[in-house]
Design an enzyme around this catalytic site. Structure first.
Site, PDB file in Angstrom:
ATOM      1  N   GLN A   1      32.893  21.427 -38.459  1.00 26.66           N
ATOM      2  CA  GLN A   1      32.024  21.146 -37.314  1.00 26.66           C
ATOM      3  C   GLN A   1      31.092  19.984 -37.637  1.00 26.66           C
ATOM      4  OE1 GLN A   1      30.210  25.053 -36.497  1.00 26.66           O
ATOM      5  NE2 GLN A   1      31.136  24.900 -34.481  1.00 26.66           N
TER       6      GLN A   1
ATOM      7  N   CYS B   1      25.171  24.617 -37.326  1.00 28.95           N
ATOM      8  CA  CYS B   1      26.571  24.850 -36.988  1.00 28.95           C
ATOM      9  C   CYS B   1      27.018  26.115 -37.710  1.00 28.95           C
ATOM     10  CB  CYS B   1      27.453  23.676 -37.413  1.00 28.95           C
ATOM     11  SG  CYS B   1      27.272  22.227 -36.363  1.00 28.95           S
ATOM     12  N   SER B   2      27.940  26.824 -37.095  1.00 29.83           N
ATOM     13  CA  SER B   2      28.383  28.098 -37.672  1.00 29.83           C
ATOM     14  C   SER B   2      29.277  27.942 -38.886  1.00 29.83           C
ATOM     15  CB  SER B   2      29.121  28.921 -36.615  1.00 29.83           C
ATOM     16  OG  SER B   2      28.247  29.237 -35.569  1.00 29.83           O
ATOM     17  N   THR B   3      30.025  26.867 -38.936  1.00 30.76           N
ATOM     18  CA  THR B   3      30.936  26.668 -40.071  1.00 30.76           C
ATOM     19  C   THR B   3      30.537  25.426 -40.846  1.00 30.76           C
ATOM     20  OG1 THR B   3      32.468  25.420 -38.687  1.00 30.76           O
ATOM     21  CG2 THR B   3      32.850  27.788 -38.867  1.00 30.76           C
TER      22      THR B   3
END
Length: 110
Positions: A43, A36-38
């Site tokens: 997220q 996940c990006s964050t």
């Protein structure tokens, strides 16, 4: 000249040892990579983990990461790539979880 029993024993020995060599070289482990990006507060990575497990990955073979896909040097992806051997499989729920560009994907595959 060899007797029939000696010939059969020889081929059994060769076949058995080829099987051992094959088992040592080709492991067929299924690895999963979820990203996940964050961070985990923003997220939820669990959907990816569930899908990877449905495809055969396990808690021990799934690598989790909270990093931007644009970042080239990701610690967990690097660890995963270090343990993968010929015959193993890497699963991701989407190609974008592993990389954002075709060039980077080709570099990883090589």
């Amino acid at each position: 000249m060899f007797s029939i029993n000696e010939t059969v024993d020889f081929f059994s020995f060769i076949s058995y040892n080829m099987y051992i060599i094959t088992r040592l070289v080709v492991r067929n482990v299924i690895f999963g990579y979820a990203r996940c990006s964050t961070n985990e507060r923003e997220q939820d990575i669990n959907r990816q983990v569930r899908e990877l497990k449905q495809q055969g990955a396990t808690d021990k073979t799934i690598y989790l990461e909270y990093e931007s896909g644009a970042k080239v040097n990701r610690a967990e992806l690097a660890k995963l790539l270090d343990v993968v051997k010929p015959g193993d499989t890497i699963l991701a729920t989407e190609v974008s979880r592993i990389t954002r560009s075709t060039k980077q994907l080709c570099d990883i595959i090589e």
